[in-house]
Design an enzyme around this catalytic site. Sequence first.
Site, PDB file in Angstrom:
ATOM      1  N   HIS A   1       0.294  -5.734  -4.555  1.00  0.00           N
ATOM      2  CA  HIS A   1      -0.197  -4.713  -3.816  1.00  0.00           C
ATOM      3  C   HIS A   1      -0.080  -3.759  -4.363  1.00  0.00           C
ATOM      4  CE1 HIS A   1       0.157  -8.284  -0.625  1.00  0.00           C
ATOM      5  NE2 HIS A   1       1.229  -8.944  -0.241  1.00  0.00           N
TER       6      HIS A   1
ATOM      7  N   CYS B   1      -4.475  -3.461  -3.901  1.00  0.00           N
ATOM      8  CA  CYS B   1      -4.829  -1.926  -3.118  1.00  0.00           C
ATOM      9  C   CYS B   1      -5.167  -0.600  -3.155  1.00  0.00           C
ATOM     10  CB  CYS B   1      -4.517  -1.464  -2.045  1.00  0.00           C
ATOM     11  SG  CYS B   1      -5.045  -3.716  -1.237  1.00  0.00           S
TER      12      CYS B   1
END
EC number: 3.4.22.34
Length: 478
Positions: free
Chosen positions: A162, A204
Amino acid sequence: MTTVVSFLALFLFLVAAVSGDVIKLPSLASKFFRPTENDDDSTKWAVLVAGSSGYWNYRHQADVCHAYQLLKKGGVKEENIVVFMYDDIAKNEENPRPGVIINSPNGEDVYNGVPKDYTGDEVNVDNLLAVILGNKTALKGGSGKVVDSGPNDHIFIYYSDHGGPGVLGMPTSPNLYANDLNDVLKKKYASGTYKSLVFYLEACESGSIFEGLLPEGLNIYATTASNAEESSWGTYCPGEDPSPPSEYETCLGDLYSVAWIEDSEKHNLQTETLHEQYELVKKRTAGSGKSYGSHVMEFGDIGLSKEKLVLFMGTNPADENFTFVNENSIRPPSRVTNQRDADLVHFWHKYQKAPEGSARKVEAQKQVLEAMSHRLHVDNSILLIGILLFGLEGHAVLNKVRPSGEPLVDDWDCLKSLVRAFERHCGSLSQYGIKHMRSIANMCNAGIQMRQMEEAAMQACPTIPTSPWSSLDRGFSA
């Protein structure tokens, strides 16, 4: 005689190229075409990082294990591959195939044989940066393996996790911030202990890790799964096409990651360049361009992308067919899952498949509600803090995106201090909440001081929720 054999090998190769046939050349011809890089005294090094934990993040460790198998088959020595993974997936009670990890619906086990260099709480920022720098004395726990490279060596770093603007997740606190990573890469260059370094990053907003921070001239070439403003995507998720085996309730891989790994497995790395792979991965990761997909980016010394992949990943002799490929034969998925929603996909499918009235169904329902409640809490808290600090202009200030080429924030210490101030009063940002890192960075860019953030956070968050997602048991994320 050698000249005649070499000419014959070249002739056969050209005939194959014209006719479209694939010819398996003999070993002597393979030596003829092998890049000169393999004849020097260089060594290949690799650092593979899965920066998450939890079964719902299955895909990150699957990506890294698959990457290890690729490099190992390519001839990169095990002692030169450093693996970071929490190692809570293979033997997790949720895993339908105990002791096995797969990275695609029909994929083989990629877990077997992967070295456990740094696992559990050893997967942390300090150990990772020490490994990259080759600093054994700074390590705490783990195998002690570091990138002990020399001036002629080539380094490959792959990170799957992430992320948020300017930050990469870690299963332990704190997270890895872009300025700290780039500072270490600059130190590595200054030490004169590599010839070239390639960095593949899945997260991301991963473009924000290098944008405005990674200069040219360091002999570093980096590609990222997304630009500085968008999510990256999980793939091989339940309900997609292709879908994982029916017993799986989680995503098996990440779109950018499986794109470069599967491309590497299907093509000849002695002839394919970094740039060619970049173009193929970019096309596959872009997806439909409307319903899903992200923009794969490149940073640093773009000229380095002319180098062959073999220089960093080795090559599997089984793939040495010397066919030039400019089309990706792997079918793009019909649908993928936003990285930040992959946990909800797991919890929801777990809930749907659990028997009515079972403890498993109750647990899954609780997990869905806790995750959604945490998201609402973080989103609303950041929004309210923005209004308290900037009034009606709050939304515009928080969402402002700086011009391309500029770093996320001018003062990284300010960013970290405001993150800690938020978490002291509102709880952990978590893997979801780091999506708001740009908003906090914009507070710094607008001159907000920690005292002001403390006061606003106290008003926005009278109490810290009891949700495990808000817990600060692992410490602050900055």
